[in-house]
Design a protein around this motif. Structure first.
Motif, short mmCIF file in Angstrom:
data_model
loop_
_atom_site.label_atom_id
_atom_site.label_comp_id
_atom_site.label_asym_id
_atom_site.label_seq_id
_atom_site.Cartn_x
_atom_site.Cartn_y
_atom_site.Cartn_z
N HIS A 9 22.62 -38.55 47.76
CA HIS A 9 22.31 -37.13 47.62
C HIS A 9 22.82 -36.32 48.79
O HIS A 9 22.97 -36.83 49.89
CB HIS A 9 20.79 -36.95 47.50
N GLY A 11 21.26 -34.02 50.83
CA GLY A 11 19.94 -33.52 51.16
C GLY A 11 18.87 -34.35 50.47
O GLY A 11 19.04 -35.54 50.26
N SER A 12 17.78 -33.70 50.09
CA SER A 12 16.65 -34.44 49.53
C SER A 12 16.58 -34.32 48.01
O SER A 12 17.15 -33.42 47.41
CB SER A 12 15.34 -33.96 50.15
N GLU A 13 15.86 -35.29 47.41
CA GLU A 13 15.62 -35.29 45.97
C GLU A 13 14.17 -35.75 45.75
O GLU A 13 13.75 -36.76 46.29
CB GLU A 13 16.55 -36.26 45.25
N LEU A 14 13.43 -34.99 44.97
CA LEU A 14 12.09 -35.38 44.54
C LEU A 14 12.14 -35.51 43.03
O LEU A 14 12.54 -34.57 42.33
CB LEU A 14 11.04 -34.34 44.93
N ASP A 36 10.88 -40.08 46.31
CA ASP A 36 11.30 -39.18 47.38
C ASP A 36 12.56 -39.75 48.01
O ASP A 36 12.49 -40.73 48.76
CB ASP A 36 10.18 -39.03 48.40
N GLY A 37 13.71 -39.18 47.69
CA GLY A 37 14.97 -39.66 48.22
C GLY A 37 15.60 -38.64 49.15
O GLY A 37 15.23 -37.46 49.15
N ASP A 38 16.54 -39.09 49.96
CA ASP A 38 17.27 -38.19 50.85
C ASP A 38 18.73 -38.63 50.92
O ASP A 38 19.16 -39.48 50.14
CB ASP A 38 16.62 -38.13 52.23
N ASP A 39 19.48 -38.06 51.85
CA ASP A 39 20.92 -38.34 51.89
C ASP A 39 21.24 -39.78 52.33
O ASP A 39 22.37 -40.21 52.23
CB ASP A 39 21.66 -37.33 52.78
N THR A 41 19.58 -42.32 50.83
CA THR A 41 19.19 -43.10 49.66
C THR A 41 20.40 -43.32 48.76
O THR A 41 21.02 -42.37 48.32
CB THR A 41 18.09 -42.36 48.86
N ASP A 60 18.44 -30.75 46.64
CA ASP A 60 19.01 -29.75 47.55
C ASP A 60 20.46 -29.40 47.20
O ASP A 60 20.95 -28.34 47.55
CB ASP A 60 18.98 -30.25 48.99
#
Length: 79
Positions: A9, A11-14, A36-39, A41, A60
């Motif tokens: 990603h 940024g973040s991902e929910l 809850d993921g981010d860059d 993940t 994001d």
């Protein structure tokens, strides 16, 4: 059994599961669960075979898909 392309990603991902379930690496996400993921993940979600899976995802920015064909199709799919 639907498989999403391996991706990370910007940024973040929910992701909130509303119906069904999916598994990702070593975790399973069911109704009411939030991933809850981010860059950092990198994952490849797979829908379980019991039912369809409906989720709401807040991100994001666009996904960073890892496959060449997926990257080429990304602008047309809007992901």
């Amino acid at each position: 059994g639907t498989v999403l392309p391996r991706h990370s990603h910007n940024g973040s991902e929910l992701t909130l599961v509303l119906k069904g379930a999916y598994f990702c690496e070593d975790a399973i996400f069911k109704v009411g669960d939030i991933e809850d993921g981010d860059d950092s993940t990198l994952h490849k979600p797979v829908v379980t075979v019991e039912d369809e899976c409906i989720c709401i995802a807040a991100v994001d920015g666009p996904l960073k898909v890892s496959g060449l064909l997926q990257r080429m199709a990304q602008p047309f799919l809007g992901i």
